[in-house]
Each structure stands twice: as structure tokens, then as C-alpha cells.
Write a protein that holds these residues in place. Structure first.
Motif, PDB file in Angstrom:
ATOM      1  N   CYS A 162      -2.802  -2.231  -7.686  1.00 55.55           N
ATOM      2  CA  CYS A 162      -3.728  -0.894  -7.888  1.00 55.55           C
ATOM      3  C   CYS A 162      -4.441  -0.785  -6.512  1.00 55.55           C
ATOM      4  N   ALA A 163      -4.591  -1.580  -5.691  1.00 54.04           N
ATOM      5  CA  ALA A 163      -5.215  -1.450  -4.416  1.00 54.04           C
ATOM      6  C   ALA A 163      -4.363  -0.354  -3.563  1.00 54.04           C
ATOM      7  N   GLU A 164      -3.021  -0.262  -3.626  1.00 53.21           N
ATOM      8  CA  GLU A 164      -2.194   0.732  -3.121  1.00 53.21           C
ATOM      9  C   GLU A 164      -2.787   2.064  -3.357  1.00 53.21           C
ATOM     10  N   LEU A 165      -3.281   2.483  -4.686  1.00 55.36           N
ATOM     11  CA  LEU A 165      -3.604   3.799  -5.064  1.00 55.36           C
ATOM     12  C   LEU A 165      -4.693   4.013  -4.163  1.00 55.36           C
ATOM     13  N   GLY A 166      -5.576   3.098  -3.925  1.00 56.20           N
ATOM     14  CA  GLY A 166      -6.871   3.282  -3.128  1.00 56.20           C
ATOM     15  C   GLY A 166      -6.313   3.521  -1.602  1.00 56.20           C
ATOM     16  N   ARG A 167      -5.612   3.009  -1.379  1.00 56.70           N
ATOM     17  CA  ARG A 167      -5.049   3.277   0.240  1.00 56.70           C
ATOM     18  C   ARG A 167      -4.624   4.341   0.349  1.00 56.70           C
ATOM     19  N   GLU A 168      -3.707   5.061  -0.669  1.00 57.38           N
ATOM     20  CA  GLU A 168      -3.038   6.291  -0.765  1.00 57.38           C
ATOM     21  C   GLU A 168      -4.142   7.410  -0.596  1.00 57.38           C
ATOM     22  N   LEU A 169      -5.508   7.275  -1.093  1.00 61.62           N
ATOM     23  CA  LEU A 169      -6.467   8.220  -0.885  1.00 61.62           C
ATOM     24  C   LEU A 169      -7.420   7.994   0.002  1.00 61.62           C
ATOM     25  N   LEU A 189      -8.320  -0.059  -7.285  1.00 58.89           N
ATOM     26  CA  LEU A 189      -8.924   1.188  -6.623  1.00 58.89           C
ATOM     27  C   LEU A 189      -9.827   0.814  -5.592  1.00 58.89           C
ATOM     28  N   ALA A 190     -10.974   0.409  -6.020  1.00 54.94           N
ATOM     29  CA  ALA A 190     -12.193   0.281  -5.143  1.00 54.94           C
ATOM     30  C   ALA A 190     -11.703  -0.610  -3.885  1.00 54.94           C
ATOM     31  N   ARG A 198     -16.061   5.928  -2.706  1.00 55.31           N
ATOM     32  CA  ARG A 198     -16.728   4.952  -3.784  1.00 55.31           C
ATOM     33  C   ARG A 198     -15.712   5.294  -4.901  1.00 55.31           C
ATOM     34  N   ALA A 199     -15.582   4.287  -5.683  1.00 56.07           N
ATOM     35  CA  ALA A 199     -14.688   4.347  -7.043  1.00 56.07           C
ATOM     36  C   ALA A 199     -15.655   4.439  -8.313  1.00 56.07           C
TER      37      ALA A 199
END
Length: 308
Positions: A162-169, A189-190, A198-199
């Protein structure tokens, strides 16, 4: 079997998922921009956080049997079973409750069985102790060597996925919000977001336990706290799988305004919470709020089954 023996790429996930602007007066009147991160479009049977959490675990399984846990309506079981069918590996679902009480199978469990998942029913006491060595040893003696996934699929690998979700954003300072069941998506995400971002997690369960769960997942996945995050637990509407006429009216209105089918148990609570927070002045004028759409009506979602 080597780690790359499970060719997840053949499923053709739509990554990165689209990021769509939404013109909504409930945000615009406060000079706040609303974006939708359409993770529900990643894959028709493994949408949103299901793909992001399962993919790294399936790579680690490398074709071995995957054993996981859920209640009679667990969407995590459905997604795991679908992945097994699509990629050709065995799956076992340990289901909370007496087998006779679940016969005939409800549509969710019937879908799991049709996808080839072996269903194993345990009583509530054994299910509560599912992480104990005694229960796990008993399961492994029945089913042999397995990759064991926790209920909801949230573990260190899931958080890393799910860290990849944060990197995409990653981008300018802003808030990225997600509905939370077991905490794995928020933890990752965070960690993936950039400086100044911030998440925000919107729990869909009552209980106030998610903060500890997110901190524990980040410790296991990243070695300690990672990124800025917070929780607002006011928008669960009574708990998991609970809704109210007010929530349904809000979701119907959002669908009419924007043509987006709104999943009720997670996404509707997230979007409702964000409109309340915008009216409360929680987001600075000129800022951007991104809502992660983690599922769609009728599709597998992250369902913490013990909350039913």
C-alpha cells in the motif's frame, strides 16, 4: 519455486490508478479541491486495496497454498479465492462459525467455493484464538505448508504494498483520505506520501483500536513510524456493515452529482466524512483533498469479519 514464479503481471492491473478531479460545491465553497483516486479500477476482481495488499503476499507465496481467515461475508476471502482461480494456486478459507449454520452457502461463500477455495469452519472460540500457535499448528497439520494471511490481509507485506499508493500520490502538500477496516492501507499510504502530505483514516468500525494497529503494522513493515497520519472515528454510522438512511441519501446524491457508483460500507462513509470536515474548516483554503476509492458496489472489499 522462485519468487517470480507467480506472474501477477498477466492479470494486467491498471496501475497507476486514475486520479480524477471532482467539481463539488461542498468543497469548492471553502476553496478546497476534491480529487478521487480511482483504485476501484485496478482490477475487476481484485480492486483497490485488495490488489495492493494481496499482490506482495502472493509473490511471497510463490504458488504455495494461501490460507486466510474471514467471516461468512468476508470480501477478503472472496478476493483471495478469485486470485487463486486466476493465478492457479490453492486457497483455504477458515470461516468463523458452525458449518451447519452456513449451509446452504450464502452467495459470498458460494463464490469462494466456486473459485476453488477449500472452506474450513471453526467455532467462535477457535476463531478468536486463530493467531495462537495451537490453532495455527492444527490448521497446518490439516492443510500442509501454507502461507498464512491474517484476517483482512493486513500484515507487513500488505502495508509495503500500500506504500505504492502513497508514492503514486506524491505531490504538493495536501490530505489523502481512505476508509479503514484493519489499518493496513492507511499504514502503507502514510509511509508512501511525500513531505508535507498527510494521510487521514476514516474507520468504518467502532472501537478506537485502529491507532494501535496502524502503529504496529508500521513498526513491522518499516521499522517504526512512517509518514504523517491521523484517524477520525466519527463516521462509522454504527459500525461495520451498518448504514443509515442519511448515509444512503448522501451516497445517492453523490452518485447523481458525479456519476460514480458509491460503495456504501466504506466509500460512502469516507466521502460523507470529508464533506463534514470541509464544512468544519479542517482543510485550509486552497488545499487539495484526495479520497481513495477502494471499492465499488458489489465488488470485493476489505471486510473485517469479526465486526459482523
Amino acid at each position: 519455486m522462485p519468487d517470480d514464479a507467480l506472474p501477477l503481471s498477466r492479470l494486467r492491473p491498471a496501475l497507476p490508478s486514475p486520479l480524477e478531479p471532482v467539481e463539488d460545491e461542498r468543497f469548492a465553497r471553502y476553496s478546497v479541491t476534491l480529487l478521487l483516486k480511482r483504485d476501484d479500477l485496478i482490477h475487476p476482481e481484485l480492486p483497490g486495496n485488495k490488489w495492493r495488499k494481496l499482490a506482495p503476499n502472493l509473490r511471497a507465496a510463490a504458488g504455495r497454498t494461501v490460507l486466510t481467515f474471514g467471516g461468512a461475508y468476508s470480501n477478503h476471502l472472496r478476493a483471495t479465492a478469485a486470485a487463486g482461480r486466476l493465478l492457479g494456486f490453492p486457497t483455504v478459507g477458515v470461516v468463523r462459525g458452525d458449518e451447519l449454520a452456513h449451509r446452504p452457502l450464502n452467495p459470498s461463500l458460494a463464490r469462494c467455493a466456486a473459485d476453488g477455495m477449500r472452506l474450513h469452519f471453526v467455532d467462535r472460540a477457535a476463531y478468536r484464538a486463530k493467531a495462537s500457535p495451537e490453532v495455527l499448528d492444527g490448521l497446518l497439520s490439516l492443510f500442509g505448508e501454507c502461507l498464512v494471511l491474517p484476517e483482512g490481509g493486513s500484515n507487513a507485506l500488505a502495508a509495503q504494498g500500500c506504500a505504492e499508493l502513497g508514492r503514486e500520490l506524491r505531490g504538493p502538500a495536501g490530505t489523502v483520505a481512505v476508509a479503514c477496516g484493519t489499518g493496513g492501507t492507511l499504514a502503507g499510504l502514510a509511509a508512501g506520501l511525500g513531505p508535507g502530505q498527510r494521510a487521514l483514516g476514516i474507520p468504518v468500525l467502532r472501537g478506537g483500536f485502529l491507532g494501535d494497529a496502524v502503529r504496529a503494522l508500521q513498526q513491522e513493515a518499516f521499522g517504526g513510524p512512517a509518514g504523517r497520519w491521523s484517524l477520525d472515528d466519527r463516521f462509522h454510522f454504527g459500525g461495520y456493515a451498518r448504514t443509515t438512511p442519511r448515509l444512503h441519501a448522501f451516497a445517492d446524491d453523490f452518485e447523481d452529482r458525479h456519476g460514480l457508483p458509491v460503495e456504501r460500507l466504506y466509500v460512502a462513509k469516507l466521502l460523507y466524512g470529508l464533506t463534514v470536515l470541509a464544512a468544519e474548516g479542517a482543510f485550509a483554503p486552497g488545499s487539495t483533498v484526495t479520497a481513495v476509492v477502494t471499492g465499488r458496489p458489489g465488488a470485493p472489499h476489505d471486510a473485517p469479519s469479526d465486526s459482523r
